[in-house]
Design an enzyme around this catalytic site. Structure first.
Site, PDB file in Angstrom:
ATOM      1  N   SER A 174      -5.951  -1.566   4.275  1.00  0.00           N
ATOM      2  CA  SER A 174      -5.972  -0.415   5.180  1.00  0.00           C
ATOM      3  C   SER A 174      -6.864  -0.648   6.399  1.00  0.00           C
ATOM      4  O   SER A 174      -7.775  -1.479   6.377  1.00  0.00           O
ATOM      5  CB  SER A 174      -6.487   0.831   4.448  1.00  0.00           C
TER       6      SER A 174
HETATM    7  N1  SAH Z   1      -7.072  -0.382  -1.163  1.00  0.00           N
HETATM    8  C1  SAH Z   1      -6.296  -1.505  -0.720  1.00  0.00           C
HETATM    9  C2  SAH Z   1      -5.059  -1.055  -0.012  1.00  0.00           C
HETATM   10  C3  SAH Z   1      -3.885  -1.737  -0.554  1.00  0.00           C
HETATM   11  S1  SAH Z   1      -2.310  -1.104  -0.072  1.00  0.00           S
HETATM   12  C4  SAH Z   1      -7.135  -2.455   0.120  1.00  0.00           C
HETATM   13  O1  SAH Z   1      -8.253  -2.095   0.516  1.00  0.00           O
HETATM   14  O2  SAH Z   1      -6.712  -3.590   0.351  1.00  0.00           O
HETATM   15  C5  SAH Z   1      -1.858  -0.198  -1.515  1.00  0.00           C
HETATM   16  C6  SAH Z   1      -1.778  -0.974  -2.799  1.00  0.00           C
HETATM   17  O3  SAH Z   1      -1.284  -0.060  -3.789  1.00  0.00           O
HETATM   18  C7  SAH Z   1      -0.812  -2.156  -2.789  1.00  0.00           C
HETATM   19  O4  SAH Z   1      -1.480  -3.317  -3.165  1.00  0.00           O
HETATM   20  C8  SAH Z   1       0.249  -1.761  -3.825  1.00  0.00           C
HETATM   21  O5  SAH Z   1       0.746  -2.841  -4.552  1.00  0.00           O
HETATM   22  C9  SAH Z   1      -0.531  -0.805  -4.717  1.00  0.00           C
HETATM   23  N2  SAH Z   1       0.300   0.128  -5.513  1.00  0.00           N
HETATM   24  C10 SAH Z   1       1.482   0.696  -5.180  1.00  0.00           C
HETATM   25  N3  SAH Z   1       1.926   1.489  -6.169  1.00  0.00           N
HETATM   26  C11 SAH Z   1       1.009   1.410  -7.169  1.00  0.00           C
HETATM   27  C12 SAH Z   1       0.901   1.996  -8.466  1.00  0.00           C
HETATM   28  N4  SAH Z   1       1.842   2.806  -8.952  1.00  0.00           N
HETATM   29  N5  SAH Z   1      -0.176   1.691  -9.214  1.00  0.00           N
HETATM   30  C13 SAH Z   1      -1.152   0.846  -8.751  1.00  0.00           C
HETATM   31  N6  SAH Z   1      -1.099   0.266  -7.545  1.00  0.00           N
HETATM   32  C14 SAH Z   1      -0.047   0.544  -6.749  1.00  0.00           C
END
Ligand code: SAH
Length: 249
Positions: A99
């Site tokens: 993000s």
């Molecule tokens: N907090 C992260 C943002 C990653 S983007 C950072 O700082 O890098 C969102 C993430 O949520 C992705 O890696 C995606 O694979 C994950 N995601 C999507 N659906 C999900 C679910 N049902 N359970 C756990 N993770 C999930």
């Protein structure tokens, strides 16, 4: 005579080489520190620009100090190193993104983390937000659905010294029952609705921040508060764009 001169040249050369290494190392550290300072300024400016939405002109100084400390360049792929401290989201592989720093800071501020709070994060991704929460002093539990991202983030967090963080691979929609209840929950992928298991796993007096909406429509960052009696209040903060919360639910 000549021999002494040669020796001097050799000694001087190695001394010069040593100085070069010292200087370039120091410059490396400075570059990242300077980049982080600029990133913090960019976040402050975004906060001012969005102050009407978020109802404040600055974020918690503890959050800003953590943003100035966490080494974001360790959480982005090598191809994105030069942009590591740009105030923008970046690709981390598997169609996912780390993000934007402003959003990371805002979401951390919204759940007002206190040291020793138990915090659940859904969507570990790169592990950057996880590290920010850990630096706030929280006991962090983080779930990632994509296997390779989950293991890479776990390894990276461990290597960076965040050894109190607990991570696991799975569908975060269902939360982390064995560790519930949580003081705060942060979801970093957009959900069509607020997952009921997460609401149940929130402590009375706890807060959750979650982007709600679908992939092709405007999503809203929503702050959910559970009062002492268990009643919920929701507040829309601002329009955002996140990758979708996936899974079978
Ligand atoms: N907090 C992260 C943002 C990653 S983007 C950072 O700082 O890098 C969102 C993430 O949520 C992705 O890696 C995606 O694979 C994950 N995601 C999507 N659906 C999900 C679910 N049902 N359970 C756990 N993770 C999930």
């Amino acid at each position: 005579m000549l021999q002494l001169f040669t020796w001097r040249v050799v000694v001087f050369f190695f001394f010069w080489l040593f100085l070069q290494v010292l200087v370039s190392n120091a410059a490396g550290i400075d570059n990242y520190e300077e980049a982080r300072r600029k990133m913090v300024k960019a976040i402050e400016s975004d906060v001012r620009e969005t102050s009407l939405y978020i109802n404040k002109k600055s974020l918690d100084p503890r959050v800003m100090s953590v943003m100035g400390r966490v080494e974001r360049h360790k959480f982005v792929p090598s191809a994105e190193q030069s942009r590591a401290y740009a105030n923008q989201p970046l690709p981390i592989g598997h169609g996912q993104t780390i993000s934007q720093p402003y959003i990371v800071a805002l979401m951390t501020d919204l759940i007002s983390v206190d040291p020793e709070d138990k915090v659940l994060e859904i969507g570990t991704g790169s592990g950057y937000q996880t590290a920010v929460l850990a630096e706030m002093g929280a006991e962090v539990f983080s779930i990632e659905i994509i296997g390779p991202l989950a293991s890479k983030a776990a390894k990276r967090l461990q290597e960076s010294g965040y050894d109190r963080v607990k991570t696991r691979q799975g569908d975060g929609y269902y939360g982390w029952e064995e560790e519930a209840p949580f003081d705060a929950i942060m979801v970093t992928a957009a959900a069509g609705h607020i997952p009921p298991p997460l609401i149940r796993q929130l402590k009375p007096g706890g807060v959750m921040v979650i982007p709600v909406g679908s992939r092709f429509m405007v999503q809203q960052l929503v702050l959910v508060t559970k009062d002492g009696a268990g009643a919920l209040t929701t507040r829309q903060i601002l329009p955002v764009r996140f990758v979708p919360l996936t899974g079978e639910h």
